[in-house]
Design a protein around this motif. Structure first.
Motif, mmCIF file in Angstrom:
data_model
loop_
_atom_site.group_PDB
_atom_site.id
_atom_site.type_symbol
_atom_site.label_atom_id
_atom_site.label_comp_id
_atom_site.label_asym_id
_atom_site.label_seq_id
_atom_site.Cartn_x
_atom_site.Cartn_y
_atom_site.Cartn_z
ATOM 1 N N THR A 1 -95.675 -51.699 96.430
ATOM 2 C CA THR A 1 -96.132 -52.808 97.277
ATOM 3 C C THR A 1 -95.977 -54.129 96.552
ATOM 4 O OG1 THR A 1 -97.691 -51.423 98.492
ATOM 5 C CG2 THR A 1 -98.146 -53.785 98.448
ATOM 6 N N LEU A 2 -96.257 -54.134 95.252
ATOM 7 C CA LEU A 2 -96.130 -55.358 94.469
ATOM 8 C C LEU A 2 -94.675 -55.840 94.453
ATOM 9 C CD1 LEU A 2 -97.433 -57.456 92.620
ATOM 10 C CD2 LEU A 2 -97.011 -55.914 90.700
ATOM 11 N N ILE A 3 -93.724 -54.914 94.363
ATOM 12 C CA ILE A 3 -92.307 -55.294 94.373
ATOM 13 C C ILE A 3 -91.951 -55.958 95.696
ATOM 14 C CG2 ILE A 3 -89.952 -54.395 94.342
ATOM 15 C CD1 ILE A 3 -90.951 -52.235 92.400
ATOM 16 N N TYR A 4 -92.388 -55.354 96.804
ATOM 17 C CA TYR A 4 -92.133 -55.950 98.115
ATOM 18 C C TYR A 4 -92.795 -57.319 98.219
ATOM 19 C CZ TYR A 4 -89.971 -51.885 100.370
ATOM 20 O OH TYR A 4 -89.110 -50.890 100.735
ATOM 21 N N ALA A 5 -94.028 -57.412 97.766
ATOM 22 C CA ALA A 5 -94.765 -58.676 97.874
ATOM 23 C C ALA A 5 -94.100 -59.771 97.057
ATOM 24 C CB ALA A 5 -96.208 -58.475 97.420
ATOM 25 N N GLY B 1 -96.247 -35.136 123.104
ATOM 26 C CA GLY B 1 -97.610 -35.019 123.596
ATOM 27 C C GLY B 1 -98.678 -35.184 122.538
ATOM 28 N N LYS B 2 -98.311 -35.417 121.301
ATOM 29 C CA LYS B 2 -99.266 -35.580 120.213
ATOM 30 C C LYS B 2 -99.307 -37.056 119.813
ATOM 31 C CE LYS B 2 -100.132 -34.111 115.441
ATOM 32 N NZ LYS B 2 -99.607 -33.302 114.311
ATOM 33 N N PHE B 3 -100.512 -37.624 119.857
ATOM 34 C CA PHE B 3 -100.681 -39.039 119.552
ATOM 35 C C PHE B 3 -100.864 -39.263 118.055
ATOM 36 C CE2 PHE B 3 -101.570 -39.490 124.054
ATOM 37 C CZ PHE B 3 -101.080 -40.754 124.326
ATOM 38 N N SER B 4 -100.340 -40.384 117.602
ATOM 39 C CA SER B 4 -100.626 -40.868 116.253
ATOM 40 C C SER B 4 -101.089 -42.310 116.371
ATOM 41 C CB SER B 4 -99.388 -40.770 115.352
ATOM 42 O OG SER B 4 -98.325 -41.545 115.871
ATOM 43 N N LEU B 5 -101.789 -42.784 115.344
ATOM 44 C CA LEU B 5 -102.406 -44.111 115.414
ATOM 45 C C LEU B 5 -102.313 -44.795 114.061
ATOM 46 C CD1 LEU B 5 -104.239 -46.325 116.673
ATOM 47 C CD2 LEU B 5 -106.200 -44.905 116.018
ATOM 48 N N ARG B 6 -101.913 -46.069 114.101
ATOM 49 C CA ARG B 6 -101.949 -46.921 112.925
ATOM 50 C C ARG B 6 -102.922 -48.070 113.180
ATOM 51 N NH1 ARG B 6 -95.690 -47.581 110.690
ATOM 52 N NH2 ARG B 6 -95.593 -45.512 109.694
ATOM 53 N N VAL B 7 -103.812 -48.262 112.240
ATOM 54 C CA VAL B 7 -104.743 -49.384 112.311
ATOM 55 C C VAL B 7 -104.236 -50.457 111.357
ATOM 56 C CG1 VAL B 7 -107.120 -50.145 111.968
ATOM 57 C CG2 VAL B 7 -106.659 -47.848 112.872
ATOM 58 N N THR B 8 -103.853 -51.597 111.895
ATOM 59 C CA THR B 8 -103.320 -52.675 111.065
ATOM 60 C C THR B 8 -104.445 -53.598 110.624
ATOM 61 O OG1 THR B 8 -102.861 -54.180 112.914
ATOM 62 C CG2 THR B 8 -101.160 -52.572 112.335
ATOM 63 N N VAL B 9 -104.293 -54.143 109.434
ATOM 64 C CA VAL B 9 -105.286 -55.070 108.876
ATOM 65 C C VAL B 9 -104.537 -56.284 108.334
ATOM 66 C CG1 VAL B 9 -106.903 -53.244 108.268
ATOM 67 C CG2 VAL B 9 -105.231 -54.011 106.586
ATOM 68 N N GLN B 10 -105.218 -57.398 108.293
ATOM 69 C CA GLN B 10 -104.640 -58.625 107.750
ATOM 70 C C GLN B 10 -105.707 -59.314 106.918
ATOM 71 O OE1 GLN B 10 -102.297 -60.562 106.428
ATOM 72 N NE2 GLN B 10 -101.180 -60.693 108.350
ATOM 73 N N ASN B 11 -105.513 -59.293 105.625
ATOM 74 C CA ASN B 11 -106.449 -59.932 104.710
ATOM 75 C C ASN B 11 -105.638 -60.791 103.744
ATOM 76 O OD1 ASN B 11 -108.316 -60.664 102.733
ATOM 77 N ND2 ASN B 11 -109.483 -58.762 102.967
ATOM 78 N N LYS B 12 -105.766 -62.104 103.871
ATOM 79 C CA LYS B 12 -104.943 -63.013 103.080
ATOM 80 C C LYS B 12 -105.225 -62.910 101.588
ATOM 81 C CE LYS B 12 -104.484 -66.293 106.883
ATOM 82 N NZ LYS B 12 -104.739 -67.669 107.362
ATOM 83 N N ALA B 13 -106.361 -62.344 101.231
ATOM 84 C CA ALA B 13 -106.692 -62.214 99.814
ATOM 85 C C ALA B 13 -106.049 -60.984 99.190
ATOM 86 C CB ALA B 13 -108.209 -62.165 99.629
ATOM 87 N N GLN B 14 -105.449 -60.102 100.009
ATOM 88 C CA GLN B 14 -104.873 -58.871 99.511
ATOM 89 C C GLN B 14 -103.355 -58.992 99.406
ATOM 90 O OE1 GLN B 14 -107.006 -56.658 98.610
ATOM 91 N NE2 GLN B 14 -108.839 -57.411 99.640
ATOM 92 N N ILE B 15 -102.766 -58.163 98.571
ATOM 93 C CA ILE B 15 -101.310 -58.086 98.448
ATOM 94 C C ILE B 15 -100.820 -57.004 99.396
ATOM 95 C CG2 ILE B 15 -99.390 -57.540 96.922
ATOM 96 C CD1 ILE B 15 -100.983 -58.637 94.612
ATOM 97 N N ALA B 16 -99.993 -57.390 100.359
ATOM 98 C CA ALA B 16 -99.510 -56.456 101.371
ATOM 99 C C ALA B 16 -98.013 -56.244 101.215
ATOM 100 C CB ALA B 16 -99.821 -56.978 102.778
ATOM 101 N N ARG B 17 -97.536 -55.143 101.773
ATOM 102 C CA ARG B 17 -96.115 -54.807 101.670
ATOM 103 C C ARG B 17 -95.287 -55.582 102.688
ATOM 104 N NH1 ARG B 17 -94.173 -48.770 100.204
ATOM 105 N NH2 ARG B 17 -91.918 -49.027 100.265
ATOM 106 N N ARG B 18 -95.914 -55.996 103.798
ATOM 107 C CA ARG B 18 -95.205 -56.700 104.854
ATOM 108 C C ARG B 18 -95.917 -58.010 105.155
ATOM 109 N NH1 ARG B 18 -95.236 -52.874 109.840
ATOM 110 N NH2 ARG B 18 -97.443 -53.276 109.530
ATOM 111 N N PRO B 19 -95.185 -59.009 105.688
ATOM 112 C CA PRO B 19 -95.849 -60.269 106.053
ATOM 113 C C PRO B 19 -96.938 -60.082 107.094
ATOM 114 C CG PRO B 19 -93.455 -60.540 106.015
ATOM 115 C CD PRO B 19 -93.724 -59.072 105.854
ATOM 116 N N GLU B 20 -96.805 -59.053 107.946
ATOM 117 C CA GLU B 20 -97.808 -58.824 108.988
ATOM 118 C C GLU B 20 -99.089 -58.217 108.440
ATOM 119 O OE1 GLU B 20 -94.769 -57.591 108.981
ATOM 120 O OE2 GLU B 20 -93.698 -58.725 110.518
ATOM 121 N N GLY B 21 -99.093 -57.779 107.179
ATOM 122 C CA GLY B 21 -100.278 -57.173 106.592
ATOM 123 C C GLY B 21 -100.070 -55.697 106.296
ATOM 124 N N GLY B 22 -101.167 -54.982 106.060
ATOM 125 C CA GLY B 22 -101.094 -53.555 105.759
ATOM 126 C C GLY B 22 -101.575 -52.714 106.927
#
Length: 516
Positions: free
Chosen positions: A333-337, A283-304
């Protein structure tokens, strides 16, 4: 640099044995891994099987969520509001009705509005073909479950590291003289050896990163335990936007999507939200806001992404939000990237793809060079035919490596005609059927004699990719949605495979007999 001859010979033997032991697995890992550089666009291409509900204006997102919850109350437990619909997330609201962690994209409901304002939904499973290729590269071609596949991958990665270190030591005494030497006028074995040395030496930093990071991923559980011990408590205690509202005072009404976006902009003005991923537990909600910025280094291909309170809009953690991480998480994150190429845009992804395919050829040429040396030694000892071990490695090199090429091409050629772009079990069965068939041909004809027919087969299967794509779009009446880039690359690659197969002296060209 001078190193004693006996030490060089020792490391040459270590390099050879470690290389051929891991080479068959690493060929599949690098070849399929090169394909994963285009996982998102190829996944979108494979999933274009039907029309989905049109995107909804931002001001009507809250209304869309309410109507969807009234239609299917179970969706409230896990749903995604897409702020910027694209080919990967084509509808403004999505939720899954079933999930399988091992088999990738799950059965998904896409929701939108009909012209009269009523709710319209469509249910389908996005193509799992490219996810299978990603898993294939992670499990180095073995049809094992996640736990055992990761363990074998870790062992192969360690052998890979041994081969890299020993090969570098062997090269050091003659680094200046041999690294850039391509003696094309000498015998073919020397040409292959020079090219193998050049390719390995120039791509050494890339291979070091791949070996180290792959070993880390394989043994990630103890590493993650150490990561949480060292980094997580400090990171959580210093989050600037942590929600300090007490449980008894927390509002019970979720903020509307646009209110979440506005609150996010106030705290992170330099990043643009792409989607709001809601989940509920107890009954408790959690939320993730995803972002995609090609100029940034992200941990996943989908972004951060950032964790946000869905009740107040405050940031709770920024561990995976690009440029808003602690130094420790930024290093991880750099290792993943560095492993996945999630930085630098498409230029870096193309470079990684070329290095991945080049790495696959590096392992193929290494096996063929070892076979050549083995055959020469056996002939000098009076053996008129290959020994059992030499025949086995020759069969595995031809059957598994060319079979991998054929299997992946077969999957891509079949995707347009498979239901929903191909379910995981279907594409998995197709790949291993083709791989096993190529291996049986190699057993029947022998490793050397099977190279030409297997290459012809791989070329024909690769030619089928654009033919199948065009035929599918002609039958569906959507010729305008053809992927001319994919079709063009497949035609060029298929032509290259056919040329290699049909050239004069194919045994010498392909390295099956390098003793001339």
């Amino acid at each position: 640099m001078k190193i004693r001859g006996d030490i060089v010979r020792l490391y040459r033997n270590v390099h050879s044995w470690a290389g051929i032991t891991a080479g068959l697995f690493l060929f599949i890992a690098f070849y399929a891994g090169g394909m994963t550089m285009f996982e998102l666009p190829l996944g979108n291409w494979a999933s274009q099987t039907s029309m989905l509900p049109a995107p909804v204006p931002a001001e009507r997102l809250s209304e869309l969520v309410q109507k969807a919850q009234a239609s299917d109350p179970s969706m409230a437990a896990n749903y995604t509001v897409v702020l910027r619909p694209d080919a990967a997330s084509p509808s403004s609201l999505m939720w899954t009705t079933s999930s399988d962690r091992d088999h990738g994209p799950a059965r998904t409901v896409y929701a939108g509005f009909a012209p009269d304002g009523s709710l319209v939904t469509q249910t389908r499973t996005p193509s799992q073909a490219m996810y299978f290729l990603n898993i294939l590269h992670q499990r180095i071609g073995l049809p094992l479950n996640r736990e055992y596949g990761r363990l074998v991958m870790g062992i192969v990665a360690l052998l890979y590291a041994v081969a890299l270190v020993s090969g570098t030591i062997v090269l050091l005494p003659s680094l200046v003289r041999n690294l850039f030497a391509l003696r094309v006028n000498e015998n073919l074995r020397r040409v292959w050896l020079d090219f193998h040395t050049l390719l390995g030496g120039c791509s050494l930093p890339f291979h070091i990163v791949m070996a180290a990071s792959a070993a880390g991923f394989a043994f990630y559980q103890p590493i993650m335990a150490l990561e949480k011990t060292l980094f997580l408590p400090a990171a959580l205690s210093h989050q600037p936007g942590k929600d300090h509202v007490r449980t008894g005072q927390r509002p019970q009404t979720l903020l509307e999507p646009l209110e979440i976006v506005e609150a996010f902009h106030r705290q992170v003005p330099d990043l643009e939200p792409e989607a709001l991923v809601y989940s509920s537990r107890g009954g408790k909600f959690s939320l993730r806001v995803t972002v995609q910025n090609k100029a940034q280094i992200a941990r996943r291909p989908e972004g951060g992404y950032a964790d946000v309170s869905p009740y107040t809009g405050r940031l709770t953690t920024t561990d995976f939000l690009p440029d808003h991480q602690t130094s420790a998480f930024q290093a991880l994150t750099l290792i993943y990237a560095l492993h996945f190429g999630t930085y630098g845009g498409w230029l870096v992804r193309w470079v990684y793809a070329v290095l991945g395919f080049g790495g696959a050829f590096l392992f193929y040429s290494g096996n063929q060079l070892w076979l050549s040396s083995r055959r020469r030694r056996e002939r000098s000892e009076g053996l008129m035919a290959d020994s059992f071990g030499t025949r086995c490695l020759s069969v595995l090199t031809s059957g598994c490596m060319i079979g991998c090429v054929s299997g992946i091409s077969a999957v891509l050629a079949a995707v347009p005609f498979l239901p929903e772009g191909g379910h995981y079990q279907t594409v998995e069965a197709l790949f291993y059927a083709v791989l096993l068939g190529c291996l049986l041909v190699a057993v029947w004809l022998g490793g050397t004699r099977s190279i030409v027919p297997l290459l012809v087969f791989a070329g024909v299967i690769t030619f089928l990719i654009p033919i199948a794509d065009i035929a599918h779009h002609l039958m569906s009446g959507s010729v305008s949605r053809l992927d001319l880039g994919l079709d063009g690359v497949a035609l060029v690659y298929g032509s290259a495979l056919m040329i290699l197969a049909l050239r004069k002296r194919p045994r010498q060209i392909m390295g099956a007999d390098l003793t001339v």
